[in-house]
Design an enzyme around this catalytic site. Structure first.
Site, PDB file in Angstrom:
ATOM      1  N   HIS A  94       0.844  -1.196   0.000  1.00 33.72           N
ATOM      2  CA  HIS A  94       0.000   0.000   0.000  1.00 33.72           C
ATOM      3  C   HIS A  94       0.883   1.251   0.000  1.00 33.72           C
ATOM      4  CE1 HIS A  94      -2.878   3.042   1.141  1.00 33.72           C
ATOM      5  NE2 HIS A  94      -3.811   2.220   0.691  1.00 33.72           N
ATOM      6  N   GLU A 166      -3.805   2.319  -7.331  1.00 32.31           N
ATOM      7  CA  GLU A 166      -4.195   3.400  -6.438  1.00 32.31           C
ATOM      8  C   GLU A 166      -3.314   4.616  -6.704  1.00 32.31           C
ATOM      9  OE1 GLU A 166      -6.443   1.756  -2.765  1.00 32.31           O
ATOM     10  OE2 GLU A 166      -4.341   1.958  -2.248  1.00 32.31           O
TER      11      GLU A 166
HETATM   12  P1  13P Z   1      -9.728   6.160   0.106  1.00 36.34           P
HETATM   13  O1  13P Z   1     -10.869   5.346  -0.410  1.00 36.34           O
HETATM   14  O2  13P Z   1      -9.987   6.729   1.474  1.00 36.34           O
HETATM   15  O3  13P Z   1      -9.281   7.198  -0.885  1.00 36.34           O
HETATM   16  O4  13P Z   1      -8.495   5.189   0.308  1.00 36.34           O
HETATM   17  C1  13P Z   1      -8.064   4.431  -0.762  1.00 36.34           C
HETATM   18  C2  13P Z   1      -7.070   3.481  -0.260  1.00 36.34           C
HETATM   19  O5  13P Z   1      -5.959   3.857   0.076  1.00 36.34           O
HETATM   20  C3  13P Z   1      -7.480   2.073  -0.139  1.00 36.34           C
HETATM   21  O6  13P Z   1      -6.403   1.239   0.070  1.00 36.34           O
END
Ligand code: 13P
Length: 254
Positions: A94, A166
């Site tokens: 992450h 992401e």
């Molecule tokens: P948000 O949905 O709060 O933007 O977070 C995304 C995330 O980092 C999920 O791993």
């Protein structure tokens, strides 16, 4: 392919709050079969939720793990401990682990190999930050992350891997008004990732690998993001903390 919607609660919720979320969420999504659902609570709630989720289709995941089975690693959690909690999934790489805790692609690759060795499914997170995006380096960053993190992974092991795109600039950091990537931008990223996976493995693997999107997914934008051809699900942070809004996102995954 069936979509995967995963909740990443990050460092939120007590055990009691986790249980009341699950009770409410289960009631709302009772008949929903369109998506696979994974809940990744903090480590402290894994044991309790593993009991709560017995006989349920909702899967349990962890947010991180160490690559060793056991040993002198103060504060760490091993893959065997996650198996002991009956976790099926683990999130690895992450951006918050990379940025705040200095995790490198090299380390993430070791964790991936360890997770697979113990039969865990994993969600590998990749994505560029705002400076990399603004200097036109998005594709280069994503490709390097994929190549480094998936080093020495074979085609069969890819069946256990979901990739989460992401873009770091789209992550809400708790702000419900933060903007997600547009569906076009997200789709472009996912398409690129699928091409890289095809070049690294083959067309079949690339077609069957789930690539899910994360970054300010919420009930208001879930349907449009999840309807894009290369978006196979979502990894949801802030909006997954509320049972109703997370259930709406799951329902948007048709
Ligand atoms: P948000 O949905 O709060 O933007 O977070 C995304 C995330 O980092 C999920 O791993």
């Amino acid at each position: 392919m069936k979509k995967l919607i995963a909740a990443n609660w990050k460092m939120n919720k007590s055990v009691e709050e986790s249980v009341s979320f699950i009770n409410e969420f289960k009631k709302i999504i009772k008949n929903e079969k369109n998506a696979d659902v994974v809940i990744c609570p903090p480590f402290t709630a894994l044991a309790t939720l593993s009991k709560e989720l017995k006989n349920s289709k909702i899967k349990l995941g962890a947010q991180n793990m160490h690559f060793e089975d056991a040993g002198a690693f103060t504060g760490e959690i091993s893959p065997l401990m996650l198996k002991d909690m009956e976790c099926e999934y683990v999130i690895l790489g992450h951006s918050e682990r990379r940025e705040i805790f200095n995790e490198s692609d090299f380390l993430i690759n070791k964790k991936i190999i360890a997770a697979l060795k113990h039969g865990l499914k994993l969600i590998l997170c990749i994505g560029e930050n705002i400076e990399q995006k603004q200097s036109g380096k998005t594709n280069e960053v994503i490709e390097n992350q994929l190549k480094n993190c998936l080093k020495n992974i074979d085609k069969i092991q890819m069946e256990k891997i979901t990739i989460a795109y992401e873009p770091i600039w789209a992550i809400s950091r708790g702000n419900p008004n933060h903007k997600a990537a547009t569906k076009e931008d997200a789709e472009e990223g996912h398409k690129f990732i699928r091409n890289v996976v095809e070049n690294m493995f083959d067309k079949n693997i690339s077609k069957n690998t789930r690539i899910i999107y994360g970054g300010s997914v919420k009930p208001e934008n879930a349907k449009e993001l999840l309807s894009m051809p290369n978006i196979d699900g979502g990894l949801v942070g802030n909006a997954s903390l509320n049972a109703k809004s997370f259930a709406e996102i799951v329902k948007a995954a048709k």
